[in-house]
Design a protein around this motif. Structure first.
Motif, PDB file in Angstrom:
ATOM      1  N   MET A   1      47.153  11.595  25.065  1.00 48.64           N
ATOM      2  CA  MET A   1      48.338  10.928  24.518  1.00 48.64           C
ATOM      3  C   MET A   1      49.229  10.387  25.635  1.00 48.64           C
ATOM      4  O   MET A   1      49.669   9.257  25.629  1.00 48.64           O
ATOM      5  CB  MET A   1      49.112  11.917  23.644  1.00 48.64           C
ATOM      6  CG  MET A   1      50.383  11.336  23.059  1.00 48.64           C
ATOM      7  SD  MET A   1      50.009  10.008  21.883  1.00 48.64           S
ATOM      8  CE  MET A   1      51.619   9.649  21.272  1.00 48.64           C
ATOM      9  N   ASN A   2      49.468  11.245  26.678  1.00 50.04           N
ATOM     10  CA  ASN A   2      50.324  10.827  27.761  1.00 50.04           C
ATOM     11  C   ASN A   2      49.738   9.650  28.513  1.00 50.04           C
ATOM     12  O   ASN A   2      50.441   8.748  28.936  1.00 50.04           O
ATOM     13  CB  ASN A   2      50.570  11.990  28.726  1.00 50.04           C
ATOM     14  CG  ASN A   2      51.448  13.057  28.100  1.00 50.04           C
ATOM     15  OD1 ASN A   2      52.188  12.766  27.180  1.00 50.04           O
ATOM     16  ND2 ASN A   2      51.342  14.287  28.575  1.00 50.04           N
TER      17      ASN A   2
ATOM     18  N   LEU B   1      48.519   5.278  17.199  1.00 50.20           N
ATOM     19  CA  LEU B   1      48.696   5.889  15.884  1.00 50.20           C
ATOM     20  C   LEU B   1      47.718   7.040  15.665  1.00 50.20           C
ATOM     21  O   LEU B   1      48.101   8.124  15.223  1.00 50.20           O
ATOM     22  CB  LEU B   1      48.505   4.837  14.784  1.00 50.20           C
ATOM     23  CG  LEU B   1      49.722   3.992  14.407  1.00 50.20           C
ATOM     24  CD1 LEU B   1      49.309   2.847  13.496  1.00 50.20           C
ATOM     25  CD2 LEU B   1      50.784   4.847  13.723  1.00 50.20           C
ATOM     26  N   ILE B   2      46.457   6.786  15.961  1.00 46.86           N
ATOM     27  CA  ILE B   2      45.431   7.818  15.741  1.00 46.86           C
ATOM     28  C   ILE B   2      45.672   9.009  16.652  1.00 46.86           C
ATOM     29  O   ILE B   2      45.540  10.169  16.233  1.00 46.86           O
ATOM     30  CB  ILE B   2      44.028   7.227  15.951  1.00 46.86           C
ATOM     31  CG1 ILE B   2      43.744   6.175  14.870  1.00 46.86           C
ATOM     32  CG2 ILE B   2      42.966   8.315  15.938  1.00 46.86           C
ATOM     33  CD1 ILE B   2      42.463   5.410  15.061  1.00 46.86           C
ATOM     34  N   GLN B   3      46.023   8.743  17.919  1.00 46.93           N
ATOM     35  CA  GLN B   3      46.278   9.822  18.869  1.00 46.93           C
ATOM     36  C   GLN B   3      47.455  10.678  18.421  1.00 46.93           C
ATOM     37  O   GLN B   3      47.500  11.892  18.661  1.00 46.93           O
ATOM     38  CB  GLN B   3      46.550   9.257  20.248  1.00 46.93           C
ATOM     39  CG  GLN B   3      46.595  10.298  21.368  1.00 46.93           C
ATOM     40  CD  GLN B   3      45.241  10.926  21.629  1.00 46.93           C
ATOM     41  OE1 GLN B   3      44.228  10.240  21.583  1.00 46.93           O
ATOM     42  NE2 GLN B   3      45.225  12.214  21.893  1.00 46.93           N
ATOM     43  N   SER B   4      48.411  10.077  17.721  1.00 41.68           N
ATOM     44  CA  SER B   4      49.610  10.805  17.310  1.00 41.68           C
ATOM     45  C   SER B   4      49.289  11.925  16.321  1.00 41.68           C
ATOM     46  O   SER B   4      49.999  12.937  16.283  1.00 41.68           O
ATOM     47  CB  SER B   4      50.629   9.841  16.682  1.00 41.68           C
ATOM     48  OG  SER B   4      50.116   9.271  15.499  1.00 41.68           O
ATOM     49  N   ILE B   5      48.245  11.772  15.508  1.00 43.01           N
ATOM     50  CA  ILE B   5      47.912  12.858  14.582  1.00 43.01           C
ATOM     51  C   ILE B   5      46.969  13.877  15.209  1.00 43.01           C
ATOM     52  O   ILE B   5      46.878  15.006  14.766  1.00 43.01           O
ATOM     53  CB  ILE B   5      47.296  12.310  13.275  1.00 43.01           C
ATOM     54  CG1 ILE B   5      45.991  11.557  13.557  1.00 43.01           C
ATOM     55  CG2 ILE B   5      48.268  11.430  12.544  1.00 43.01           C
ATOM     56  CD1 ILE B   5      45.246  11.160  12.316  1.00 43.01           C
ATOM     57  N   ILE B   6      46.281  13.451  16.290  1.00 41.69           N
ATOM     58  CA  ILE B   6      45.421  14.407  17.014  1.00 41.69           C
ATOM     59  C   ILE B   6      46.266  15.393  17.786  1.00 41.69           C
ATOM     60  O   ILE B   6      45.990  16.591  17.842  1.00 41.69           O
ATOM     61  CB  ILE B   6      44.459  13.660  17.955  1.00 41.69           C
ATOM     62  CG1 ILE B   6      43.495  12.790  17.156  1.00 41.69           C
ATOM     63  CG2 ILE B   6      43.699  14.629  18.845  1.00 41.69           C
ATOM     64  CD1 ILE B   6      42.591  11.930  17.998  1.00 41.69           C
TER      65      ILE B   6
END
Length: 234
Positions: A1-2, A228-233
């Motif tokens: 994410m970072n 967006l996808i990474q935010s829920i992971i």
């Protein structure tokens, strides 16, 4: 994410070509963007220009096939830039003093007969992501339609990409309403990212608002989708 966030925030070299219309002569020429400071844009072109010239400009897409633009192409471009040459140098570099957003909106209203609401909404699903495409002109009158689409059921995780690349403008009143709505709906599982055109009026309006406190702004679809996808992971 970072790593994704760092990549998204990295400054990238800007290479943008603009089709330009000399309003007085009706002549079309092309100029390369150098940099921008406030309402002043530095450009470079082989065209000889004089101070005071009124210029309208529209960005040339990356996949441009070389077909010459017409005056109508530039005049009818929803997010065209308009201004006057404030400085011209012999080596082809010149400076454009842009008409401010408020001034341009006043001109648009004169030609359109008032601040007409022409918002069009298109909804598309791409896997886990809901894409909501907005085009035309939005006002407080049409916010109810957008609010009904964004409202989520408690416990429902929704990944929404709000594509505003074809939107003419977003008034501060609408951005304030969106800020409140998205902030409240985030408690129900709504995650929203904006997708906007670089150097566009809408992008600047979003950047100048508080809405970036609750959702990020991107210029490229792939990065926005990955974010967006990474935010829920996470």
């Amino acid at each position: 994410m970072n790593s994704l966030r760092r990549f998204d925030q990295e400054e990238k070299p800007i290479r943008q070509l603009y089709a330009c219309l000399d309003v007085e002569s009706g002549e079309i020429f092309y100029a390369s963007f150098i940099n921008q400071r406030g309402s002043y844009m530095e450009m470079r072109s082989s065209q000889k220009l004089a101070r005071g010239k009124e210029i309208h400009m529209a960005p040339v897409p990356e996949n441009w096939d070389g077909t010459k633009h017409t005056p109508d192409d530039i005049q009818n471009y929803p997010q065209k830039l308009s201004g006057h040459v404030s400085r011209a140098e012999s080596r082809g570099q010149f400076q454009i003093s842009l008409v401010t957003q408020d001034q341009q909106d006043a001109v648009d209203q004169i030609y359109s007969g008032g601040h007409r609401d022409t918002l069009e909404i298109e909804q598309i699903r791409a896997g886990m992501i809901e894409i909501i495409k907005l085009s035309g002109r939005i006002s407080v009158d049409s916010m109810g339609r957008l609010q009904s689409i964004l409202r989520s059921r408690p416990g429902e995780t929704r990944l929404v990409l709000l594509d505003v690349r074809q939107l003419i403008s977003i008034p501060n009143s609408c951005l304030a309403m969106l800020h409140t709505l998205i902030k409240n709906e985030m408690e129900h599982g709504l995650l929203v990212n904006f997708l906007a055109k670089p150097f566009s009026r809408v992008q600047e309006e979003i950047k100048d608002s508080r809405i970036l406190d609750v959702c990020p702004l991107h210029e490229e679809y792939e990065i926005a989708a990955a974010y967006l996808i990474q935010s829920i992971i996470d």
